[in-house]
Enzyme design. Sequence first.
Site, PDB file in Angstrom:
ATOM      1  N   ASP A 203     -42.370  15.126  82.415  1.00 19.94           N
ATOM      2  CA  ASP A 203     -42.423  14.136  83.483  1.00 19.94           C
ATOM      3  C   ASP A 203     -42.022  14.813  84.788  1.00 19.94           C
ATOM      4  O   ASP A 203     -40.845  14.862  85.150  1.00 19.94           O
ATOM      5  CB  ASP A 203     -41.504  12.962  83.167  1.00 19.94           C
ATOM      6  CG  ASP A 203     -41.782  11.763  84.059  1.00 19.94           C
ATOM      7  OD1 ASP A 203     -42.611  11.888  84.975  1.00 19.94           O
ATOM      8  OD2 ASP A 203     -41.173  10.706  83.832  1.00 19.94           O
ATOM      9  N   ALA A 204     -43.015  15.362  85.481  1.00 15.02           N
ATOM     10  CA  ALA A 204     -42.764  16.078  86.731  1.00 15.02           C
ATOM     11  C   ALA A 204     -43.560  15.491  87.890  1.00 15.02           C
ATOM     12  O   ALA A 204     -43.307  15.829  89.037  1.00 15.02           O
ATOM     13  CB  ALA A 204     -43.104  17.559  86.569  1.00 15.02           C
ATOM     14  N   LYS A 205     -44.553  14.655  87.585  1.00 14.50           N
ATOM     15  CA  LYS A 205     -45.351  13.938  88.595  1.00 14.50           C
ATOM     16  C   LYS A 205     -45.849  14.862  89.696  1.00 14.50           C
ATOM     17  O   LYS A 205     -45.759  14.549  90.881  1.00 14.50           O
ATOM     18  CB  LYS A 205     -44.561  12.764  89.171  1.00 14.50           C
ATOM     19  CG  LYS A 205     -44.176  11.721  88.109  1.00 14.50           C
ATOM     20  CD  LYS A 205     -43.467  10.539  88.731  1.00 14.50           C
ATOM     21  CE  LYS A 205     -43.099   9.491  87.671  1.00 14.50           C
ATOM     22  NZ  LYS A 205     -42.045   9.952  86.745  1.00 14.50           N
ATOM     23  N   ARG A 206     -46.412  15.983  89.303  1.00 11.10           N
ATOM     24  CA  ARG A 206     -46.912  16.940  90.277  1.00 11.10           C
ATOM     25  C   ARG A 206     -48.231  16.464  90.881  1.00 11.10           C
ATOM     26  O   ARG A 206     -49.028  15.799  90.221  1.00 11.10           O
ATOM     27  CB  ARG A 206     -47.091  18.313  89.634  1.00 11.10           C
ATOM     28  CG  ARG A 206     -45.808  18.962  89.133  1.00 11.10           C
ATOM     29  CD  ARG A 206     -44.772  19.122  90.252  1.00 11.10           C
ATOM     30  NE  ARG A 206     -43.743  20.081  89.901  1.00 11.10           N
ATOM     31  CZ  ARG A 206     -42.468  19.785  89.657  1.00 11.10           C
ATOM     32  NH1 ARG A 206     -42.086  18.530  89.718  1.00 11.10           N
ATOM     33  NH2 ARG A 206     -41.595  20.712  89.358  1.00 11.10           N
TER      34      ARG A 206
ATOM     35  N   THR B 232     -47.209  14.689  83.550  1.00  9.11           N
ATOM     36  CA  THR B 232     -47.506  13.570  84.437  1.00  9.11           C
ATOM     37  C   THR B 232     -47.897  14.114  85.810  1.00  9.11           C
ATOM     38  O   THR B 232     -47.281  15.053  86.322  1.00  9.11           O
ATOM     39  CB  THR B 232     -46.308  12.613  84.585  1.00  9.11           C
ATOM     40  OG1 THR B 232     -45.186  13.315  85.129  1.00  9.11           O
ATOM     41  CG2 THR B 232     -45.937  12.002  83.248  1.00  9.11           C
TER      42      THR B 232
END
Length: 281
Positions: free
Chosen positions: A97-100, A127
Amino acid sequence: MSGLDPFGTRLRRAMDARGPLCVGIDPHASLLAEWGLNDDVAGLERFSRTVVEAVADRVAVLKPQSAFFERFGSRGVAVLEKSVAEAREAGALVVMDAKRGDIGSTMAAYAESFLHRDSPLFSDALTVSPYLGYGSLSPAVETARENGAGLFVLALTSNPEGGEVQHAVRPDGRSVAATVLAHLAAENAGEAPLGSFGAVVGATLGDLSSYDLEINGPLLAPGIGAQGATAADLPAVFGKAVRNVVPNVSRGVLRHGADVVALRDAAERYAEEIRAAVTPA
């Protein structure tokens, strides 16, 4: 090629065998304190190793939140690397879960960091944010395909601020969120038993029947537990797509503290509740 089956294939297999539960690894300062741990690298490592020991051999997915490791610098990232490796060795799939989200070579570098099989942080999925335009994710899509990995793209998130972007209507009359879902359906076309490119869709959002969630890919669903949604809510929210939902529970499991047995029991209770809710009668 990576030698791995595609992420969607591996996820479907894990969900069928272990139940469709994702447990978050969110070692924020307040939770470390609740566990009686110091807010330092030693506390971070103890927390993460305990969660992995408790549930990685029995849940389908573990989802470490990269930010809570990154805040400790290189030593925190080293703990994250070890946690990812140990979780995968125990049989859990890891969603980072890093939402790059970026463009061009920068997006390609993010993809190499988390989705290339030779990276120390290689995860089964990542993510990502599509709000520089869905096409900006192309490097991540390509790297994921080449390495048997997947993506979870922010589409209909549970935070109240998300609506101002996600519900905005394009000139063609379709909302931004609906456009993201359509792109994902195209990525997954023809894949079986499940495509590798999923959406993040909040379990707290109520009736989503106006959106086509049948994208032939997984739907990562935050909001179960502390945010107020329950397993019983899932069919009403996700409709016919409910079998492909991967509900994420973080605090609902992690609040049980540093006791491995208590963490394991909590995860198993959630897994059974979710399995019962999403399995056709």
